[in-house]
Design a protein around this motif. Sequence first.
Motif, PDB file in Angstrom:
ATOM      1  N   GLU A  46       1.191  -5.203 -10.199  1.00  0.00           N
ATOM      2  CA  GLU A  46       2.435  -4.443 -10.014  1.00  0.00           C
ATOM      3  C   GLU A  46       3.618  -5.398  -9.848  1.00  0.00           C
TER       4      GLU A  46
ATOM      5  N   ALA B 213       3.251  -4.465 -14.584  1.00  0.00           N
ATOM      6  CA  ALA B 213       3.289  -3.024 -14.857  1.00  0.00           C
ATOM      7  C   ALA B 213       4.715  -2.488 -15.083  1.00  0.00           C
TER       8      ALA B 213
ATOM      9  N   ARG C 183       8.889  -0.294   1.741  1.00  0.00           N
ATOM     10  CA  ARG C 183       9.825  -0.763   0.709  1.00  0.00           C
ATOM     11  C   ARG C 183      11.120  -1.302   1.303  1.00  0.00           C
TER      12      ARG C 183
ATOM     13  N   ASN D  56       4.155  -5.021  -2.061  1.00  0.00           N
ATOM     14  CA  ASN D  56       4.600  -6.278  -2.687  1.00  0.00           C
ATOM     15  C   ASN D  56       4.112  -7.559  -2.007  1.00  0.00           C
TER      16      ASN D  56
HETATM   17  P1  NAD Z   1       1.838   3.148  -1.643  1.00  0.00           P
HETATM   18  O1  NAD Z   1       2.246   2.729  -0.295  1.00  0.00           O
HETATM   19  O2  NAD Z   1       2.008   4.564  -2.081  1.00  0.00           O
HETATM   20  O3  NAD Z   1       0.279   2.776  -1.882  1.00  0.00           O
HETATM   21  C1  NAD Z   1      -0.234   1.497  -1.619  1.00  0.00           C
HETATM   22  C2  NAD Z   1      -1.761   1.530  -1.677  1.00  0.00           C
HETATM   23  O4  NAD Z   1      -2.282   0.219  -1.510  1.00  0.00           O
HETATM   24  C3  NAD Z   1      -2.396   2.381  -0.573  1.00  0.00           C
HETATM   25  O5  NAD Z   1      -3.510   3.067  -1.112  1.00  0.00           O
HETATM   26  C4  NAD Z   1      -2.841   1.335   0.455  1.00  0.00           C
HETATM   27  O6  NAD Z   1      -3.915   1.778   1.272  1.00  0.00           O
HETATM   28  C5  NAD Z   1      -3.274   0.226  -0.489  1.00  0.00           C
HETATM   29  N1  NAD Z   1      -3.304  -1.111   0.122  1.00  0.00           N
HETATM   30  C6  NAD Z   1      -2.347  -1.716   0.865  1.00  0.00           C
HETATM   31  N2  NAD Z   1      -2.719  -2.978   1.175  1.00  0.00           N
HETATM   32  C7  NAD Z   1      -3.938  -3.163   0.606  1.00  0.00           C
HETATM   33  C8  NAD Z   1      -4.844  -4.250   0.561  1.00  0.00           C
HETATM   34  N3  NAD Z   1      -4.578  -5.417   1.157  1.00  0.00           N
HETATM   35  N4  NAD Z   1      -6.017  -4.084  -0.115  1.00  0.00           N
HETATM   36  C9  NAD Z   1      -6.301  -2.918  -0.725  1.00  0.00           C
HETATM   37  N5  NAD Z   1      -5.477  -1.860  -0.722  1.00  0.00           N
HETATM   38  C10 NAD Z   1      -4.311  -1.975  -0.061  1.00  0.00           C
HETATM   39  O7  NAD Z   1       2.573   2.155  -2.647  1.00  0.00           O
HETATM   40  P2  NAD Z   1       2.963   2.437  -4.166  1.00  0.00           P
HETATM   41  O8  NAD Z   1       4.239   3.171  -4.225  1.00  0.00           O
HETATM   42  O9  NAD Z   1       1.791   2.980  -4.912  1.00  0.00           O
HETATM   43  O10 NAD Z   1       3.311   0.935  -4.629  1.00  0.00           O
HETATM   44  C11 NAD Z   1       2.317  -0.033  -4.850  1.00  0.00           C
HETATM   45  C12 NAD Z   1       2.912  -1.114  -5.741  1.00  0.00           C
HETATM   46  O11 NAD Z   1       3.244  -0.528  -6.990  1.00  0.00           O
HETATM   47  C13 NAD Z   1       4.192  -1.739  -5.203  1.00  0.00           C
HETATM   48  O12 NAD Z   1       4.214  -3.109  -5.503  1.00  0.00           O
HETATM   49  C14 NAD Z   1       5.312  -1.035  -5.971  1.00  0.00           C
HETATM   50  O13 NAD Z   1       6.447  -1.865  -6.168  1.00  0.00           O
HETATM   51  C15 NAD Z   1       4.626  -0.760  -7.285  1.00  0.00           C
HETATM   52  N6  NAD Z   1       5.136   0.429  -8.009  1.00  0.00           N
HETATM   53  C16 NAD Z   1       5.413   0.273  -9.313  1.00  0.00           C
HETATM   54  C17 NAD Z   1       5.841   1.328 -10.078  1.00  0.00           C
HETATM   55  C18 NAD Z   1       6.077   1.108 -11.545  1.00  0.00           C
HETATM   56  O14 NAD Z   1       6.730   1.920 -12.188  1.00  0.00           O
HETATM   57  N7  NAD Z   1       5.554   0.043 -12.115  1.00  0.00           N
HETATM   58  C19 NAD Z   1       6.045   2.583  -9.482  1.00  0.00           C
HETATM   59  C20 NAD Z   1       5.732   2.716  -8.125  1.00  0.00           C
HETATM   60  C21 NAD Z   1       5.264   1.637  -7.390  1.00  0.00           C
END
Ligand code: NAD
Length: 390
Positions: free
Chosen positions: A114, A141, A191, A94
């Motif tokens: 996101e 999303a 988170r 986030n």
């Molecule tokens: P995660 O920790 O599983 O994955 C995050 C990814 O982002 C990793 O691959 C990491 O290496 C990469 N990353 C981090 N900082 C970066 C940067 N500066 N540049 C490029 N890549 C970078 O996280 P997640 O659970 O996949 O969550 C990611 C986002 O999606 C969050 O904002 C979360 O709130 C959101 N999310 C939304 C839903 C939905 O239903 N819409 C579900 C899950 C997660």
Amino acid sequence: MIDGTLLPGCPIAWGMVGGGHNSQIGHVHRSAALRDHNFRLVAGAFDIDAARGRRFGEQLGVDVQRCYADYRAMFEAEAGRPDGIRAVSIATPNNTHFEICKAALLSGLHVVCEKPLCFTTAEAKELLELSLARNRMVGVAYGYAGHPLIAQAREMIARGELGDIRIVQMQFSHGFHSEAVEQSSPAARWRMDPAFAGPSYVLGDIGTHPLYLSQVMLPGLKIERLMCSRQSFVSSRAPLEDNAFTLMQYQGGAMGYLWACAVNSGSMHGHKLRVIGARASLEWWDEHPNQLRHEVQGQPAQVLDRGMGYLHPAALQEDRISAGHAEGLFEAWSNLYHRFALAMEATDRRDREALQTILHPDIHAGIEGVRWVENCVRSADAGGIWVDYC
Ligand code: NAD
């Protein structure tokens, strides 16, 4: 029905920031965007670790020259290419959304970001101004909104089938974090850290999902004031909450209640909405997304099924397979990316009329999520008092 027919102006050259190997949501974005071939993945800065991101990009079939070390390098290099990306999706933790979204808009890209869009309404408004000035679309999303029966509920409520709306009951209440899983899971750990997650955990992470669905179903319902109480049952998570109850009073007197929880032991998603009118109620549960319960006071309950001819046309237009087959989250997200492709095209044509007809979580939905969390936190941190919604 969606049958894979390419939309005009598609495929859209598309890149991703984040969503790297083993991320929770990266593959969902890719499978949704690529499902109907309206987007083509041609570039990415997939990971905080540049080498890992490049390796992963190559495994996805992206040209190694277009697997970038970070988003800035990607936006700059792609802007200089005749075949450069037109859109980017942001699937990172986030705390990075605001800066990446802003940089993408400044580079002239459409954005799918996101949730939460950012941390403050001031930031969200800055993104709105920028998207207007640059004429770019920002989608958020809220994937569950792509389930066809959400549109059915919206139509039934709009046609007065429930009578005057009295109560909206919402919850996203799972049990996956009943214990301190963050000690071994990096994806859970960020988170619960305000530096990465922002001012809330469950309110922003999961509460905004049913909140947005309620806004789709009930576009006229406006929050007048709210009261929120939040707790950290796993105490090491403080100051962020793993449970929150929010009571909302809407303009006109209807009441709403939203339970966001990550410590509901034994519960899977527990993501449900019940809209209660003076004559009847509707209930939708994301673990059974192909069914919508319709309960009329004094009559046997009915279960409406996705894909059936008795549904409103708006609930049928994104079916991908006939009734009786189960569609799920991947289909809902694909529908959302289908709408995003339509919205990007309409934005490029400056076709405001067409844009109005494409029901999608746009930047206003993103702003509303941020605003709601801000108000909830303000109420909770003042001791769980009623606050005017601002
Ligand atoms: P995660 O920790 O599983 O994955 C995050 C990814 O982002 C990793 O691959 C990491 O290496 C990469 N990353 C981090 N900082 C970066 C940067 N500066 N540049 C490029 N890549 C970078 O996280 P997640 O659970 O996949 O969550 C990611 C986002 O999606 C969050 O904002 C979360 O709130 C959101 N999310 C939304 C839903 C939905 O239903 N819409 C579900 C899950 C997660």
